[in-house]
Design a protein around this motif. Sequence first.
Motif, PDB file in Angstrom:
ATOM      1  N   VAL A 113       0.871  -1.178   0.000  1.00  0.00           N
ATOM      2  CA  VAL A 113       0.000   0.000   0.000  1.00  0.00           C
ATOM      3  C   VAL A 113       0.907   1.227   0.000  1.00  0.00           C
ATOM      4  O   VAL A 113       1.608   1.490   0.974  1.00  0.00           O
ATOM      5  N   ILE A 114       0.889   1.950  -1.112  1.00  0.00           N
ATOM      6  CA  ILE A 114       1.750   3.122  -1.292  1.00  0.00           C
ATOM      7  C   ILE A 114       0.857   4.343  -1.489  1.00  0.00           C
ATOM      8  O   ILE A 114       0.028   4.368  -2.400  1.00  0.00           O
ATOM      9  N   VAL A 115       1.023   5.346  -0.636  1.00  0.00           N
ATOM     10  CA  VAL A 115       0.225   6.574  -0.703  1.00  0.00           C
ATOM     11  C   VAL A 115       1.171   7.742  -0.919  1.00  0.00           C
ATOM     12  O   VAL A 115       2.164   7.890  -0.203  1.00  0.00           O
ATOM     13  N   GLY A 116       0.868   8.597  -1.892  1.00  0.00           N
ATOM     14  CA  GLY A 116       1.730   9.711  -2.224  1.00  0.00           C
ATOM     15  C   GLY A 116       1.623  10.882  -1.270  1.00  0.00           C
ATOM     16  O   GLY A 116       1.115  10.751  -0.144  1.00  0.00           O
ATOM     17  N   SER A 117       2.058  12.047  -1.710  1.00  0.00           N
ATOM     18  CA  SER A 117       2.102  13.247  -0.883  1.00  0.00           C
ATOM     19  C   SER A 117       0.842  14.091  -1.050  1.00  0.00           C
ATOM     20  O   SER A 117       0.205  14.075  -2.105  1.00  0.00           O
ATOM     21  N   LYS A 118       0.497  14.811   0.016  1.00  0.00           N
ATOM     22  CA  LYS A 118      -0.649  15.723   0.023  1.00  0.00           C
ATOM     23  C   LYS A 118      -1.943  15.016  -0.385  1.00  0.00           C
ATOM     24  O   LYS A 118      -2.793  15.583  -1.073  1.00  0.00           O
ATOM     25  N   THR A 119      -2.071  13.783   0.038  1.00  0.00           N
ATOM     26  CA  THR A 119      -3.255  12.970  -0.252  1.00  0.00           C
ATOM     27  C   THR A 119      -4.081  12.806   1.015  1.00  0.00           C
ATOM     28  O   THR A 119      -3.532  12.639   2.100  1.00  0.00           O
ATOM     29  N   ILE A 120      -5.406  12.853   0.852  1.00  0.00           N
ATOM     30  CA  ILE A 120      -6.321  12.710   1.982  1.00  0.00           C
ATOM     31  C   ILE A 120      -7.125  11.425   1.810  1.00  0.00           C
ATOM     32  O   ILE A 120      -7.805  11.245   0.793  1.00  0.00           O
ATOM     33  N   ILE A 121      -7.041  10.537   2.793  1.00  0.00           N
ATOM     34  CA  ILE A 121      -7.865   9.332   2.836  1.00  0.00           C
ATOM     35  C   ILE A 121      -8.908   9.552   3.916  1.00  0.00           C
ATOM     36  O   ILE A 121      -8.585   9.613   5.099  1.00  0.00           O
ATOM     37  N   GLY A 122     -10.164   9.701   3.510  1.00  0.00           N
ATOM     38  CA  GLY A 122     -11.219  10.140   4.407  1.00  0.00           C
ATOM     39  C   GLY A 122     -11.636   9.106   5.443  1.00  0.00           C
ATOM     40  O   GLY A 122     -11.128   7.978   5.481  1.00  0.00           O
ATOM     41  N   MET A 123     -12.597   9.483   6.270  1.00  0.00           N
ATOM     42  CA  MET A 123     -13.057   8.635   7.362  1.00  0.00           C
ATOM     43  C   MET A 123     -13.682   7.339   6.847  1.00  0.00           C
ATOM     44  O   MET A 123     -14.385   7.320   5.842  1.00  0.00           O
ATOM     45  N   SER A 124     -13.372   6.248   7.557  1.00  0.00           N
ATOM     46  CA  SER A 124     -14.002   4.943   7.345  1.00  0.00           C
ATOM     47  C   SER A 124     -13.724   4.350   5.971  1.00  0.00           C
ATOM     48  O   SER A 124     -14.536   3.600   5.434  1.00  0.00           O
ATOM     49  N   ASN A 125     -12.580   4.675   5.386  1.00  0.00           N
ATOM     50  CA  ASN A 125     -12.158   4.022   4.150  1.00  0.00           C
ATOM     51  C   ASN A 125     -11.551   2.652   4.471  1.00  0.00           C
ATOM     52  O   ASN A 125     -11.066   2.427   5.581  1.00  0.00           O
ATOM     53  N   VAL A 126     -11.567   1.762   3.487  1.00  0.00           N
ATOM     54  CA  VAL A 126     -10.877   0.473   3.586  1.00  0.00           C
ATOM     55  C   VAL A 126      -9.941   0.368   2.388  1.00  0.00           C
ATOM     56  O   VAL A 126     -10.392   0.386   1.238  1.00  0.00           O
ATOM     57  N   ILE A 127      -8.649   0.277   2.664  1.00  0.00           N
ATOM     58  CA  ILE A 127      -7.639   0.189   1.618  1.00  0.00           C
ATOM     59  C   ILE A 127      -6.895  -1.133   1.792  1.00  0.00           C
ATOM     60  O   ILE A 127      -6.194  -1.328   2.787  1.00  0.00           O
ATOM     61  N   ILE A 128      -7.065  -2.048   0.827  1.00  0.00           N
ATOM     62  CA  ILE A 128      -6.429  -3.361   0.882  1.00  0.00           C
ATOM     63  C   ILE A 128      -5.532  -3.506  -0.339  1.00  0.00           C
ATOM     64  O   ILE A 128      -5.998  -3.396  -1.479  1.00  0.00           O
ATOM     65  N   GLY A 129      -4.246  -3.748  -0.118  1.00  0.00           N
ATOM     66  CA  GLY A 129      -3.297  -3.837  -1.212  1.00  0.00           C
ATOM     67  C   GLY A 129      -3.526  -5.035  -2.119  1.00  0.00           C
ATOM     68  O   GLY A 129      -4.326  -5.922  -1.790  1.00  0.00           O
ATOM     69  N   PRO A 130      -2.843  -5.065  -3.257  1.00  0.00           N
ATOM     70  CA  PRO A 130      -1.856  -4.083  -3.710  1.00  0.00           C
ATOM     71  C   PRO A 130      -2.504  -2.820  -4.291  1.00  0.00           C
ATOM     72  O   PRO A 130      -3.291  -2.903  -5.226  1.00  0.00           O
ATOM     73  N   VAL A 131      -2.155  -1.671  -3.714  1.00  0.00           N
ATOM     74  CA  VAL A 131      -2.723  -0.383  -4.106  1.00  0.00           C
ATOM     75  C   VAL A 131      -1.625   0.667  -4.141  1.00  0.00           C
ATOM     76  O   VAL A 131      -0.815   0.752  -3.214  1.00  0.00           O
ATOM     77  N   LYS A 132      -1.610   1.468  -5.202  1.00  0.00           N
ATOM     78  CA  LYS A 132      -0.721   2.619  -5.277  1.00  0.00           C
ATOM     79  C   LYS A 132      -1.556   3.860  -5.538  1.00  0.00           C
ATOM     80  O   LYS A 132      -2.261   3.945  -6.539  1.00  0.00           O
ATOM     81  N   ILE A 133      -1.474   4.832  -4.622  1.00  0.00           N
ATOM     82  CA  ILE A 133      -2.239   6.072  -4.708  1.00  0.00           C
ATOM     83  C   ILE A 133      -1.259   7.222  -4.892  1.00  0.00           C
ATOM     84  O   ILE A 133      -0.263   7.320  -4.170  1.00  0.00           O
ATOM     85  N   GLY A 134      -1.552   8.110  -5.830  1.00  0.00           N
ATOM     86  CA  GLY A 134      -0.627   9.173  -6.175  1.00  0.00           C
ATOM     87  C   GLY A 134      -0.677  10.374  -5.245  1.00  0.00           C
ATOM     88  O   GLY A 134      -1.137  10.287  -4.100  1.00  0.00           O
ATOM     89  N   ASN A 135      -0.237  11.512  -5.761  1.00  0.00           N
ATOM     90  CA  ASN A 135      -0.180  12.764  -5.007  1.00  0.00           C
ATOM     91  C   ASN A 135      -1.459  13.585  -5.207  1.00  0.00           C
ATOM     92  O   ASN A 135      -2.110  13.498  -6.246  1.00  0.00           O
ATOM     93  N   ASN A 136      -1.796  14.360  -4.180  1.00  0.00           N
ATOM     94  CA  ASN A 136      -2.932  15.292  -4.263  1.00  0.00           C
ATOM     95  C   ASN A 136      -4.243  14.577  -4.580  1.00  0.00           C
ATOM     96  O   ASN A 136      -5.100  15.094  -5.299  1.00  0.00           O
ATOM     97  N   VAL A 137      -4.387  13.371  -4.043  1.00  0.00           N
ATOM     98  CA  VAL A 137      -5.609  12.581  -4.241  1.00  0.00           C
ATOM     99  C   VAL A 137      -6.556  12.813  -3.083  1.00  0.00           C
ATOM    100  O   VAL A 137      -6.111  12.927  -1.925  1.00  0.00           O
TER     101      VAL A 137
END
Length: 209
Positions: free
Chosen positions: A85-109
């Motif tokens: 699970v890779i999360v970039g810079s200036k990214t917001i993951i809001g309340m009660s999300n579920v993130i299960i890899g393999p996941v790559k999230i970029g910047n300013n998301v």
Amino acid sequence: MSIISKIKADKRLKKLALALLIPMNDHRPRLWVRIFLNPFKHKRGKRSIIRFNTRLDVFPFNEFQLGDNSVIESFTTINNGVGNVIVGSKTIIGMSNVIIGPVKIGNNVMLAQNIVVSGLNHGYEDVNISPAFQKVSCKDITIADDVWIGANSVITAGVSLGRHCIIGAGSVVTKDVPEFSIAVGNPAKVIKKYNFTTSTWEKVNNQTL
């Protein structure tokens, strides 16, 4: 070959390692893993925030990275048990999300509330065995820079979201979404694309992904 690769390649070593890392009938890392291993294994950027009520089910045998100035809000679950699970810079993951890899999230998301992003699927083909005990399959999810995902959406395994695409609230995304487009619905369909010649968002008539 690294130590982790050797353990993954040997069934007996892998079974022993998992017993040391994960309690029986549980899917969370043991307390000693969370305190003594994870802080040294996983990378957190400067000024990043992980709220106290976040559930970090992250293990040392896969990657977890959080970029500079990124935020993971309360009641979110992050799980890298079957993929990074890779999360970039200036990214917001809001309340009660579920993130299960393999996941790559970029910047300013921006991920709003109650979103599921899962690169994991359970097998179901053998009707003599419960899906709970069948082999899992994993496909990478890639979310490019500047993406906005609305509340209560689902991003399924293997999907890529292009740069600056918008996913409407409540959408179920089962196929790739092109960059600079808006997709909504279940299953999600592209309804608008950005025209750089006219500098406007233009409607698309029922474009299936």
